[in-house]
Design an enzyme around this catalytic site. Structure first.
Site, PDB file in Angstrom:
ATOM      1  N   TYR A 112       0.836  -1.211   0.000  1.00  0.00           N
ATOM      2  CA  TYR A 112       0.000   0.000   0.000  1.00  0.00           C
ATOM      3  C   TYR A 112       0.872   1.263   0.000  1.00  0.00           C
ATOM      4  O   TYR A 112       0.365   2.369  -0.139  1.00  0.00           O
ATOM      5  CB  TYR A 112      -0.949   0.016   1.208  1.00  0.00           C
ATOM      6  CG  TYR A 112      -1.867  -1.183   1.311  1.00  0.00           C
ATOM      7  CD1 TYR A 112      -2.115  -2.017   0.220  1.00  0.00           C
ATOM      8  CD2 TYR A 112      -2.495  -1.500   2.521  1.00  0.00           C
ATOM      9  CE1 TYR A 112      -2.939  -3.122   0.325  1.00  0.00           C
ATOM     10  CE2 TYR A 112      -3.344  -2.606   2.634  1.00  0.00           C
ATOM     11  CZ  TYR A 112      -3.551  -3.416   1.532  1.00  0.00           C
ATOM     12  OH  TYR A 112      -4.375  -4.512   1.655  1.00  0.00           O
ATOM     13  N   LYS A 164       1.180  -7.538   5.882  1.00  0.00           N
ATOM     14  CA  LYS A 164       1.138  -8.651   4.909  1.00  0.00           C
ATOM     15  C   LYS A 164       2.498  -8.866   4.247  1.00  0.00           C
ATOM     16  O   LYS A 164       3.275  -7.919   4.112  1.00  0.00           O
ATOM     17  CB  LYS A 164       0.059  -8.356   3.849  1.00  0.00           C
ATOM     18  CG  LYS A 164      -1.270  -7.967   4.477  1.00  0.00           C
ATOM     19  CD  LYS A 164      -2.413  -7.883   3.509  1.00  0.00           C
ATOM     20  CE  LYS A 164      -3.660  -7.381   4.228  1.00  0.00           C
ATOM     21  NZ  LYS A 164      -3.802  -5.922   4.238  1.00  0.00           N
ATOM     22  N   HIS A 214      -0.036 -12.221   1.350  1.00  0.00           N
ATOM     23  CA  HIS A 214      -0.974 -11.298   0.702  1.00  0.00           C
ATOM     24  C   HIS A 214      -1.716 -11.940  -0.470  1.00  0.00           C
ATOM     25  O   HIS A 214      -2.905 -11.706  -0.660  1.00  0.00           O
ATOM     26  CB  HIS A 214      -0.225 -10.036   0.245  1.00  0.00           C
ATOM     27  CG  HIS A 214      -1.078  -8.830   0.119  1.00  0.00           C
ATOM     28  ND1 HIS A 214      -0.609  -7.559   0.317  1.00  0.00           N
ATOM     29  CD2 HIS A 214      -2.390  -8.689  -0.193  1.00  0.00           C
ATOM     30  CE1 HIS A 214      -1.598  -6.700   0.130  1.00  0.00           C
ATOM     31  NE2 HIS A 214      -2.683  -7.362  -0.177  1.00  0.00           N
TER      32      HIS A 214
END
Ligand code: A2P
Length: 318
Positions: A48, A77, A110
């Site tokens: 992210y 993750k 993930h």
């Protein structure tokens, strides 16, 4: 805050803050405001690209004595380029440094997709590694070692189909505590819900509001609206709640965790309040009829020409 019990005995706040798509320059303020409002569960990931900023807000809250670390639930993750056993711990340690934490509450694989080490997102087929190239048992043992070392409390996965979960269960000594998957009324994942109930795996619903802020390249032209679906809007109006609260209350009524993303103070508050809303059986049943199998995050970005991955690898044959 409603909590769910996780395999192994801990409890996790049922509604958390998602940080996928939360921009740098806004995410720290959003996390600080969320913690001030009473959020205690923050969902993060290195891909992210904002964990450092999330970390600054977490550190400020804990150092400022607003929140005790042990009251917080922080998930991160393992990205797809670090599935080889030797890369797992360094990946977690990087997230710990960025998040300014000594341990994570939950660390998740993930995606069931491998990239070459160092590749953030493949641009050529050679930058992938085939699923068979890394033994899932090797990755999972390295994840288990993190629990044994006290670097994270629980481990789990994201985007695992039932077939991938069964593969994992065959090699796991520490059972996965969580599978984080896309879930909303179009994609209620009923078979997965039942299987995970039996196996004592908690499901986390991502994209519960339809993730309309995701990149244009991930969107289809004819995407069905979720927040403005007439049924959701009419149930919301009848109950005197918002459409987003209706979707979140539906997720919670099904016994799943849910992690709506927002960087807007009013919507952060609105979403948190959904944790106190109990949606009646009739509304839950009516919303269940919206099932269409539609995925907002369909994984097609891993299935470009020449990639060793297909949508059936990700989601199974259906
Ligand atoms: P914003 O961050 O400006 O609030 P998802 O959690 O499914 O990924 O959806 C996130 C998207 O939904 C973002 O565009 C977010 O915008 C928006 N959103 C979050 N909360 C609400 C809400 N209560 N009502 C309407 N839109 C919302």
């Amino acid at each position: 805050m409603k909590t769910l019990t996780i395999s192994g005995g801990g409890t996790i706040p049922a509604l958390g803050l998602g940080t996928w798509k939360s921009p740098k320059g806004e995410v720290a303020a959003a996390v600080s405001e969320a913690l001030r409002l009473g959020y205690r569960h923050i969902d993060c990931a290195p891909i992210y690209m904002n964990e450092e900023e999330v970390g600054s807000a977490l550190e400020a809250a804990v150092k400022g004595k607003g929140v005790k670390r042990e009251e917080l639930w922080v998930t991160s993750k393992l990205w797809n380029n670090a599935h080889a056993g030797k890369h797992v711990r360094p990946a977690l340690e990087k997230s710990l440094r960025d998040l300014r934490l000594d341990y994570l509450d939950l660390f998740l694989i993930h995606w069931p997709v491998h990239f070459q080490p160092g590749v953030l997102f493949p641009r050529k087929p050679e930058e992938y590694l085939a699923w068979e190239a890394i033994d899932l048992g090797e990755t999972w043992q390295a994840m288990e070692a993190l629990v044994e070392k006290g670097l994270c409390r629980y481990i789990g996965v994201c985007n695992f189909s039932l077939q991938r979960l069964r593969e994992l269960q065959k090699v796991a000594t520490i059972a996965p505590a969580v599978n984080q998957i896309e879930m909303h009324p179009y994609l209620p994942q009923l078979e997965m819900l039942e299987a995970c109930r039996t196996s004592n795996i908690v499901l986390t619903a991502y994209s519960p509001l339809g993730s309309s802020d995701r990149p244009a390249g991930m969107k289809k032209a004819d995407e069905p609206p979720l927040l403005s679906h007439p049924l959701i809007v009419s149930i919301a109006a009848k109950q005197g709640i918002s459409p987003a609260q209706t979707l979140l209350a539906w997720a919670l009524a099904r016994g799943t965790l849910v992690i709506p993303k927002s960087v807007n103070p009013g919507r952060l508050r609105e979403n948190l309040a959904a944790a106190e809303i109990v949606l009646g059986e009739a509304d839950v049943t009516a919303i269940n009829q919206l099932e269409s199998g539609y995925r907002f995050v369909d994984g097609a970005f891993f299935a470009s020409p020449g990639s060793p991955y297909s949508l059936s690898h990700l989601w199974g044959e259906n």
